[in-house]
Design an enzyme around this catalytic site. Structure first.
Site, PDB file in Angstrom:
ATOM      1  N   TYR A   1     -14.834 -25.862   3.355  1.00  0.00           N
ATOM      2  CA  TYR A   1     -15.865 -25.761   2.305  1.00  0.00           C
ATOM      3  C   TYR A   1     -16.213 -24.305   2.030  1.00  0.00           C
ATOM      4  CZ  TYR A   1     -20.255 -26.709  -0.185  1.00  0.00           C
ATOM      5  OH  TYR A   1     -21.254 -26.772  -1.128  1.00  0.00           O
TER       6      TYR A   1
ATOM      7  N   LYS B   1     -15.327 -22.176  -1.544  1.00  0.00           N
ATOM      8  CA  LYS B   1     -16.348 -21.568  -2.403  1.00  0.00           C
ATOM      9  C   LYS B   1     -16.173 -20.055  -2.507  1.00  0.00           C
ATOM     10  CE  LYS B   1     -18.717 -25.256  -3.541  1.00  0.00           C
ATOM     11  NZ  LYS B   1     -18.733 -25.745  -4.933  1.00  0.00           N
TER      12      LYS B   1
END
Length: 330
Positions: A152, A156
């Site tokens: 994650y 990002k």
């Protein structure tokens, strides 16, 4: 005459999710034509079903990691497609990386082709387990790229990099928001994040689970405040990352006690081992948001927590006991 009077058209990816659905509501209220897109892996059509009868709303069941085709003109894109809770991205790590990389690439390509302005949803997770407190936009972070949260965090971080590349190389109008912990109606009780997890446990009459010793901190922003920050950033002239969150910081132990008090339950707090790479501190520096956007949060935690609890309490009891979705990683 049509071109001057037509509604502005905005594509919102991840539209059936918690944040995406609130963004659909806000932009319809502001007079936009909203094109919602979601592959429904973690989103839920019930979050946006109230919008389907509206002529200014349309929905595409589509995965943004595949080529995106939107007919006609497009003014804005909000790219919010992504699993956002640990319980999701630990189960579907490949999709999490793909939506951050290929999905963002596709959205940026669409923005370039349509000459649309795009705002991408980044996260405070780009700061990892921070060595700077509170976190400013200039801090580069302390992230473990091969840890369980890396899928994650790095998705990002890549999202931010490719967005800036499209801005500097192709001249695409881009905006980057770094979202800190947000809460409110339409969250999933079983998504693994502290606030819905605590409320879900209280509703079920279970003890509240705190990981580690509970001294790690979070800063919770109510969803209407976050949506207002997103709206202001999209319409601003600032291309670099901006933190949007509530700087009111609280330890997870104290937060669990607040939930117990709010729910009037007699549960206890039980402690379990801290997951790998769990951030010890999380608090946004919102100086940029204040000075550039004239934004700061308005809803304090007591008010927002009560609204959120009332929403969850009104759900059918079967929802309180619902298990997380099962996923397959492709």
């Amino acid at each position: 005459m049509e071109s001057t009077t037509r509604k502005k058209r905005i594509l919102i990816t991840g539209a059936a999710g918690f944040l995406g659905s609130h963004l659909c509501d806000r932009f319809i209220a502001e007079g936009y034509h909203v094109i919602a897109m979601d592959n429904l892996i973690t989103g839920d059509l019930r979050n946006i079903e109230h919008l389907f009868p509206k002529p200014e709303f349309e929905f595409y069941h589509h995965d943004v990691t595949k080529f995106i085709h939107i007919p006609g003109e497009l003014d804005y894109i909000l790219h919010f497609a992504s699993p956002a809770s640990p319980i999701d991205y630990l189960k579907i790590p490949i999709q999490t990386l793909k939506v951050g990389a290929m999905g963002t690439h596709n959205c940026l390509g669409l923005a370039k082709a349509k000459k649309a302005r795009i705002l991408v949803a980044s996260t405070s997770e780009v700061y990892g387990d921070p060595l700077v407190h509170p976190q400013t936009e200039e801090y580069w972070g302390n992230v473990n790229p091969v840890g369980p949260r890396g899928v994650y965090d790095e998705a990002k971080r890549y999202l931010e990099s490719i967005t800036m590349a499209y801005h500097t190389y192709h001249g695409v109008e881009t905006r980057i928001i770094r979202i800190f912990n947000t809460y409110g109606p339409r969250m999933r009780l079983n998504d693994g994040r502290a606030l819905p997890a605590f409320i879900g446990q209280a509703l079920r009459g279970e003890d509240l689970t705190v990981f580690g010793d509970g001294s790690q901190t979070r800063s919770f922003c109510y969803v209407s405040d976050l949506v207002d920050g997103i709206y202001r950033l999209l319409l601003s002239d600032y291309a670099y990352p901006v933190n949007i969150g509530n700087p009111s910081e609280i330890s997870l132990k104290d937060f669990a006690e607040e939930v117990i008090k709010l729910t009037g339950s007699n549960q206890k707090i039980v402690y379990k081992p801290l997951p790998a790479d769990d951030p010890k501190q999380r608090k946004p520096d919102i100086t940029k948001a204040k000075t550039i956007l004239g934004w700061e949060p308005k809803v304090d935690r007591a008010e927002g927590l009560k609204k959120t609890y009332d929403y969850f309490k009104a759900l059918p009891e079967s929802e309180w006991h619902k298990q997380p979705k099962e996923f397959t990683s492709k």
